[in-house]
Design a protein around this motif. Sequence first.
Motif, PDB file in Angstrom:
ATOM      1  N   SER A 105       0.839  -1.197   0.000  1.00 51.83           N
ATOM      2  CA  SER A 105       0.000   0.000   0.000  1.00 51.83           C
ATOM      3  C   SER A 105       0.868   1.238   0.000  1.00 51.83           C
ATOM      4  O   SER A 105       1.860   1.291   0.732  1.00 51.83           O
ATOM      5  CB  SER A 105      -0.888   0.000   1.250  1.00 51.83           C
ATOM      6  OG  SER A 105      -1.405   1.299   1.479  1.00 51.83           O
ATOM      7  N   VAL A 131       3.067   6.007  -6.858  1.00 53.86           N
ATOM      8  CA  VAL A 131       1.811   5.264  -6.893  1.00 53.86           C
ATOM      9  C   VAL A 131       1.803   4.269  -8.050  1.00 53.86           C
ATOM     10  O   VAL A 131       2.070   4.638  -9.195  1.00 53.86           O
ATOM     11  CB  VAL A 131       0.618   6.235  -7.004  1.00 53.86           C
ATOM     12  CG1 VAL A 131      -0.676   5.456  -7.157  1.00 53.86           C
ATOM     13  CG2 VAL A 131       0.551   7.129  -5.770  1.00 53.86           C
ATOM     14  N   GLY A 149      -1.193  -3.595  -6.179  1.00 54.27           N
ATOM     15  CA  GLY A 149      -0.127  -4.122  -5.334  1.00 54.27           C
ATOM     16  C   GLY A 149       0.751  -5.179  -5.987  1.00 54.27           C
ATOM     17  O   GLY A 149       1.744  -5.597  -5.388  1.00 54.27           O
ATOM     18  N   ALA A 174       4.525  -4.323  -6.563  1.00 54.86           N
ATOM     19  CA  ALA A 174       5.137  -4.137  -5.246  1.00 54.86           C
ATOM     20  C   ALA A 174       5.354  -5.498  -4.573  1.00 54.86           C
ATOM     21  O   ALA A 174       6.425  -5.765  -4.013  1.00 54.86           O
ATOM     22  CB  ALA A 174       4.263  -3.236  -4.374  1.00 54.86           C
TER      23      ALA A 174
HETATM   24  C1  ABV Z   1      -0.198  -1.002  -3.585  1.00 52.86           C
HETATM   25  N1  ABV Z   1       1.580   1.886  -4.820  1.00 52.86           N
HETATM   26  S1  ABV Z   1       2.356   0.129  -3.170  1.00 52.86           S
HETATM   27  C2  ABV Z   1      -1.399  -0.900  -4.224  1.00 52.86           C
HETATM   28  N2  ABV Z   1       3.774   2.293  -4.027  1.00 52.86           N
HETATM   29  C3  ABV Z   1      -1.648   0.121  -5.086  1.00 52.86           C
HETATM   30  C4  ABV Z   1      -0.688   1.077  -5.325  1.00 52.86           C
HETATM   31  C5  ABV Z   1       0.528   1.011  -4.702  1.00 52.86           C
HETATM   32  C6  ABV Z   1       0.768  -0.043  -3.825  1.00 52.86           C
HETATM   33  C7  ABV Z   1       2.626   1.579  -4.076  1.00 52.86           C
END
Ligand code: ABV
Length: 234
Positions: A87, A142, A146, A149
């Motif tokens: 997140s 962003v 997820g 990530a």
């Molecule tokens: C998880 N952006 S971690 C879900 N930097 C959506 C967007 C996101 C993550 C990150």
Amino acid sequence: MRIDIVSIFPEFFGVLDVSLLGRARQQRLLDVQVHDLRDHTHDRHRTVDDTPYGGGAGMVMKPEPWGEALDAILDGTPEGTVVVVPSPAGTPFTQAQARELALAPRLVFTCGRYEGIDQRVIDHAATRPGVTVREVSLGDYVLNGGEVAAMAMIEAIGRLVPGVVGNPESLTEESHEGGLLEYPSYTKPAVWRGHEVPLILLSGNHGAIATWRHEQQVERTRRVRPDLLPDAEA
Ligand code: ABV
């Protein structure tokens, strides 16, 4: 180590079949199971999101499919299981956290979309005996979801599991493990396109080479990542 991943894009994780982690899976050092969140929906459209209470842009992932998916994965899970929630609102992911997570018997990655998963899913998972929940951010930018990530974290954690990386020495000399960036590396030829390898590296003087490499680490860290330096060396 057992790793479960829940996502609406399970095909994203095909890359885990290749390279170092692919070999580790074949050798059963890592048991990675990918789950399609939509398998836990029961309507014709396999709906996973809905509009946010309180208004606002975007959609929020509904709690019911997540609850059912996590019930299936977490019932009877070993003590020490960690649910990792990628997140942008989480704490920053670090090498120290990768080390800590590499010790867990089981990790569960919940890949949600940017606007997020209904918070009660995360709060409920944290009430399960033996389970801790970590909301973790890959960095201050962003992503759409997820998945990427989770993949980055799985690679950083997976390579720390004993046996996954063939030469364990290569795990400790690297950038970030000592709190400093890595020194520059060179291989043959000694002169390439007019650029010479630093002569000290050809000297055979291992003490002098170690000192030079440490100086290079400090200098490089001061130049590009002064925030990593202890006050004494800044
Ligand atoms: C998880 N952006 S971690 C879900 N930097 C959506 C967007 C996101 C993550 C990150």
